[in-house]
Structures are given as C-alpha cells and as structure tokens.
Design a protein around this motif. Sequence first.
Motif, PDB file in Angstrom:
ATOM      1  N   UNK A   5       0.832  -1.209   0.000  1.00 17.65           N
ATOM      2  CA  UNK A   5       0.000   0.000   0.000  1.00 17.65           C
ATOM      3  C   UNK A   5       0.864   1.255   0.000  1.00 17.65           C
ATOM      4  N   UNK A   6       1.950   1.240   0.754  1.00 18.20           N
ATOM      5  CA  UNK A   6       2.827   2.423   0.777  1.00 18.20           C
ATOM      6  C   UNK A   6       3.504   2.621  -0.581  1.00 18.20           C
ATOM      7  N   UNK A   7       3.864   1.509  -1.252  1.00 21.47           N
ATOM      8  CA  UNK A   7       4.439   1.605  -2.601  1.00 21.47           C
ATOM      9  C   UNK A   7       3.387   2.147  -3.565  1.00 21.47           C
ATOM     10  N   UNK A  13       1.426   9.027  -6.278  1.00 25.95           N
ATOM     11  CA  UNK A  13       1.922  10.403  -6.153  1.00 25.95           C
ATOM     12  C   UNK A  13       2.830  10.766  -7.326  1.00 25.95           C
ATOM     13  N   UNK A  14       3.619   9.796  -7.807  1.00 27.92           N
ATOM     14  CA  UNK A  14       4.497  10.046  -8.951  1.00 27.92           C
ATOM     15  C   UNK A  14       3.702  10.176 -10.253  1.00 27.92           C
ATOM     16  N   UNK A  15       2.545   9.504 -10.318  1.00 25.57           N
ATOM     17  CA  UNK A  15       1.702   9.569 -11.517  1.00 25.57           C
ATOM     18  C   UNK A  15       1.031  10.927 -11.645  1.00 25.57           C
ATOM     19  N   UNK A  16       0.647  11.522 -10.524  1.00 32.05           N
ATOM     20  CA  UNK A  16      -0.177  12.735 -10.542  1.00 32.05           C
ATOM     21  C   UNK A  16       0.306  13.837 -11.496  1.00 32.05           C
ATOM     22  N   UNK A  17       1.605  14.199 -11.504  1.00 38.68           N
ATOM     23  CA  UNK A  17       2.021  15.277 -12.426  1.00 38.68           C
ATOM     24  C   UNK A  17       1.834  14.909 -13.903  1.00 38.68           C
ATOM     25  N   UNK A  27      -5.150  -0.219  -9.214  1.00 38.91           N
ATOM     26  CA  UNK A  27      -4.233  -1.246  -9.707  1.00 38.91           C
ATOM     27  C   UNK A  27      -4.450  -1.541 -11.187  1.00 38.91           C
ATOM     28  N   UNK A  28      -5.690  -1.414 -11.651  1.00 37.52           N
ATOM     29  CA  UNK A  28      -6.035  -1.771 -13.028  1.00 37.52           C
ATOM     30  C   UNK A  28      -5.814  -0.645 -14.041  1.00 37.52           C
ATOM     31  N   UNK A  29      -5.454   0.556 -13.574  1.00 41.54           N
ATOM     32  CA  UNK A  29      -5.244   1.686 -14.486  1.00 41.54           C
ATOM     33  C   UNK A  29      -4.070   1.385 -15.414  1.00 41.54           C
ATOM     34  N   UNK A  30      -4.309   1.460 -16.727  1.00 38.05           N
ATOM     35  CA  UNK A  30      -3.238   1.198 -17.689  1.00 38.05           C
ATOM     36  C   UNK A  30      -2.583   2.512 -18.109  1.00 38.05           C
ATOM     37  N   UNK A  31      -1.288   2.423 -18.373  1.00 41.66           N
ATOM     38  CA  UNK A  31      -0.523   3.619 -18.730  1.00 41.66           C
ATOM     39  C   UNK A  31      -0.854   4.079 -20.151  1.00 41.66           C
ATOM     40  N   UNK A  67       0.017  -1.958 -16.318  1.00 42.27           N
ATOM     41  CA  UNK A  67      -0.885  -1.221 -15.431  1.00 42.27           C
ATOM     42  C   UNK A  67      -0.203  -0.897 -14.105  1.00 42.27           C
ATOM     43  N   UNK A  68      -0.871  -0.113 -13.310  1.00 44.65           N
ATOM     44  CA  UNK A  68      -0.304   0.372 -12.046  1.00 44.65           C
ATOM     45  C   UNK A  68      -0.002  -0.787 -11.097  1.00 44.65           C
ATOM     46  N   UNK A  69      -0.902  -1.750 -10.994  1.00 45.53           N
ATOM     47  CA  UNK A  69      -0.686  -2.893 -10.111  1.00 45.53           C
ATOM     48  C   UNK A  69       0.569  -3.672 -10.454  1.00 45.53           C
ATOM     49  N   UNK A  70       0.809  -3.879 -11.745  1.00 40.35           N
ATOM     50  CA  UNK A  70       2.026  -4.582 -12.169  1.00 40.35           C
ATOM     51  C   UNK A  70       3.268  -3.779 -11.808  1.00 40.35           C
ATOM     52  N   UNK A  71       3.194  -2.466 -11.934  1.00 37.99           N
ATOM     53  CA  UNK A  71       4.333  -1.618 -11.564  1.00 37.99           C
ATOM     54  C   UNK A  71       4.595  -1.689 -10.064  1.00 37.99           C
ATOM     55  N   UNK A  72       3.546  -1.616  -9.266  1.00 38.57           N
ATOM     56  CA  UNK A  72       3.696  -1.686  -7.804  1.00 38.57           C
ATOM     57  C   UNK A  72       4.347  -3.012  -7.418  1.00 38.57           C
TER      58      UNK A  72
END
Length: 81
Positions: A5-7, A13-17, A27-31, A67-72
């Motif tokens: 969860x912290x990751x 936070x890094x995605x926001x900009x 987790x399912x959001x794709x880049x 996706x975000x989950x795979x990156x985490x």
Amino acid sequence: MSDRQSIFDAVKAQIEPFNKKGVPITDATTFQGDLEWDSLTVMDFVASIEDEFDIIITMNMQAEIENVGQLVDAVAKLRDN
C-alpha cells in the motif's frame, strides 16, 4: 499500512504530475490505454519511479508492465532484492 500500500501510494503520487486527464488511479489503471501516455512520458515517469525507489527498471521489465498494479508489484520485487 502494508508495504504494498505504501508503494502504491508513492507510485500514485508520482503519476499525478503526468495525469493530465485526472484519471482515477487503481491497480487496473493502464498507462497507455487509460492515461494515454506516449513513449516520452513513459520514459520521464520511469525515471521518476527509479529515483523515488532507488531501483533500476530494465527495458524488458518496462515492456511487461501495462498497469499500475504490475508496476507496484515490480517495485516491491526490486526493492526486496
């Protein structure tokens, strides 16, 4: 709070900009599909993630992360090494 969860929170936070469309991040959001990032945005984002977590994400790993989950999960794995 779990380590995953912290990751996730730090990745979010890094995605926001780079999240110009204000897409909700899960987790399912794709880049490419959801965030509609081009290759230059991806490279800038990867650099920010590498700096944040002091890791190296190889080109082969980048190709597999959609996706975000795979990156985490990848960040968690790399930090454990």
